[in-house]
Design a protein around this motif. Structure first.
Motif, PDB file in Angstrom:
ATOM      1  N   LEU A  52       0.829  -1.203   0.000  1.00  9.51           N
ATOM      2  CA  LEU A  52       0.000   0.000   0.000  1.00  9.51           C
ATOM      3  C   LEU A  52       0.861   1.249   0.000  1.00  9.51           C
ATOM      4  O   LEU A  52       0.557   2.221  -0.707  1.00  9.51           O
ATOM      5  CB  LEU A  52      -0.947   0.010   1.206  1.00  9.51           C
ATOM      6  CG  LEU A  52      -1.930   1.174   1.238  1.00  9.51           C
ATOM      7  CD1 LEU A  52      -2.844   1.166   0.015  1.00  9.51           C
ATOM      8  CD2 LEU A  52      -2.761   1.142   2.508  1.00  9.51           C
ATOM      9  N   SER A  53       1.962   1.255   0.746  1.00  6.74           N
ATOM     10  CA  SER A  53       2.799   2.460   0.747  1.00  6.74           C
ATOM     11  C   SER A  53       3.549   2.611  -0.572  1.00  6.74           C
ATOM     12  O   SER A  53       3.717   3.736  -1.052  1.00  6.74           O
ATOM     13  CB  SER A  53       3.729   2.506   1.956  1.00  6.74           C
ATOM     14  OG  SER A  53       4.182   1.260   2.330  1.00  6.74           O
TER      15      SER A  53
ATOM     16  N   SER B 295       0.901   3.966  -2.948  1.00  3.76           N
ATOM     17  CA  SER B 295       0.538   5.335  -2.601  1.00  3.76           C
ATOM     18  C   SER B 295       1.628   6.301  -3.055  1.00  3.76           C
ATOM     19  O   SER B 295       1.340   7.369  -3.608  1.00  3.76           O
ATOM     20  CB  SER B 295       0.331   5.411  -1.098  1.00  3.76           C
ATOM     21  OG  SER B 295      -0.057   6.703  -0.723  1.00  3.76           O
ATOM     22  N   LEU B 296       2.866   5.888  -2.845  1.00  5.03           N
ATOM     23  CA  LEU B 296       4.001   6.704  -3.305  1.00  5.03           C
ATOM     24  C   LEU B 296       3.995   6.848  -4.821  1.00  5.03           C
ATOM     25  O   LEU B 296       4.111   7.950  -5.362  1.00  5.03           O
ATOM     26  CB  LEU B 296       5.316   6.053  -2.852  1.00  5.03           C
ATOM     27  CG  LEU B 296       6.612   6.761  -3.258  1.00  5.03           C
ATOM     28  CD1 LEU B 296       6.701   8.120  -2.599  1.00  5.03           C
ATOM     29  CD2 LEU B 296       7.821   5.919  -2.877  1.00  5.03           C
TER      30      LEU B 296
ATOM     31  N   ASN C  84       1.551   6.545  -6.775  1.00  7.48           N
ATOM     32  CA  ASN C  84       0.369   7.287  -7.206  1.00  7.48           C
ATOM     33  C   ASN C  84       0.628   8.793  -7.185  1.00  7.48           C
ATOM     34  O   ASN C  84       0.084   9.536  -7.996  1.00  7.48           O
ATOM     35  CB  ASN C  84      -0.811   6.940  -6.303  1.00  7.48           C
ATOM     36  CG  ASN C  84      -2.139   7.300  -6.945  1.00  7.48           C
ATOM     37  OD1 ASN C  84      -2.305   7.204  -8.151  1.00  7.48           O
ATOM     38  ND2 ASN C  84      -3.084   7.723  -6.121  1.00  7.48           N
ATOM     39  N   ILE C  85       1.479   9.210  -6.256  1.00 11.72           N
ATOM     40  CA  ILE C  85       1.851  10.620  -6.189  1.00 11.72           C
ATOM     41  C   ILE C  85       2.935  10.943  -7.218  1.00 11.72           C
ATOM     42  O   ILE C  85       2.839  11.901  -7.962  1.00 11.72           O
ATOM     43  CB  ILE C  85       2.352  10.972  -4.773  1.00 11.72           C
ATOM     44  CG1 ILE C  85       1.190  10.874  -3.777  1.00 11.72           C
ATOM     45  CG2 ILE C  85       2.974  12.354  -4.741  1.00 11.72           C
ATOM     46  CD1 ILE C  85       1.636  10.773  -2.335  1.00 11.72           C
TER      47      ILE C  85
ATOM     48  N   LYS D 287      -3.825   2.496 -10.545  1.00 15.15           N
ATOM     49  CA  LYS D 287      -4.482   3.707 -10.037  1.00 15.15           C
ATOM     50  C   LYS D 287      -5.944   3.437  -9.703  1.00 15.15           C
ATOM     51  O   LYS D 287      -6.453   3.867  -8.660  1.00 15.15           O
ATOM     52  CB  LYS D 287      -4.408   4.829 -11.083  1.00 15.15           C
ATOM     53  CG  LYS D 287      -3.033   5.465 -11.183  1.00 15.15           C
ATOM     54  CD  LYS D 287      -3.049   6.653 -12.137  1.00 15.15           C
ATOM     55  CE  LYS D 287      -1.615   7.057 -12.468  1.00 15.15           C
ATOM     56  NZ  LYS D 287      -1.458   8.466 -12.825  1.00 15.15           N
TER      57      LYS D 287
END
Lengths: 105, 105
Positions: free
Chosen positions: A15-16, A19-20, A22-23, A78
């Motif tokens: 998940l991290s 999430s990273l 995704n940014i 995404k």
DNA sequence: ATAATTAGTTTGTTTTTCAAACCAAATTAA
DNA sequence: TTAATTTGGTTTGAAAAACAAACTAATTAT
């Protein structure tokens, strides 16, 4: 069970990473490792799993003399991540309170 | 790593149990099982784990002739669940968009 | 009497997580 | 120059977690 949460994303490491990405859109192996403070072994494993399910694409190049592993989030990745957050918030009965709080601040 | 997500709650089964108990306050074994559609074996295991970490308290009675296992969420359990949702939303860069959408609806 | 149901627990297989050990090439130190 | 270290990873293996099948033990229906 409520809405089943995607087991690929229900993991601290993955998940991290997602999430990273995704940014950032994309990032190289070492950057992710340092940013997230996970071991290289764990990162290698989790990236392979994310690639296996088409959440990321991994390309290998050379940067100067050294290998460089670049990870890019896919459209599927995404979408799955978005879905995941929608799903998990459906588990939270305090959602509205939280939303209110977030908006006020 | 970002904020480490509580591994006790990072599980489909346990998160849905806790989410249900957070709404209901307490519930018996069979109710939870039917509501969440998980096997009795899995439920038994996960409830024991949740009790072991003081997320729930389990009391056993008899209802008529049959055993009745009642599960109640603890204050710690509520707090940990709240924290969990705050933490996991910090992974979501689209939080604001989602909040906006939720408010409109 | 025996079959089926209720209300769970225990056991065992599969999957997942994660870090230590490993690898190959490049670089630096002695 | 050759030995040690660093870079950028992968593979392996141990431990924990998830979960369902099999089990227990009592009750009720046939």
């Amino acid at each position: 069970m409520y809405i089943e949460l995607d087991p690929i994303l229900l993991s601290n490491a993955r998940l991290s990473i997602m999430s990273l990405l995704n940014i950032q859109g994309e990032a190289d192996f070492m950057f992710i490792q340092k940013e997230l403070k996970i071991t290289a072994g764990n990162l290698s494993t989790q990236l392979n799993k994310l690639q296996q399910f088409d959440y990321v694409i991994i390309t290998k190049q050379f940067k100067g003399n050294y290998p460089l592993t670049i990870c890019k989030i896919t459209n599927k990745g995404k979408l799955m991540l978005e879905e995941f957050f929608v799903a998990i918030n459906s588990y939270d009965r305090n959602k509205e309170k939280l939303i209110h709080y977030q908006i006020e601040s």
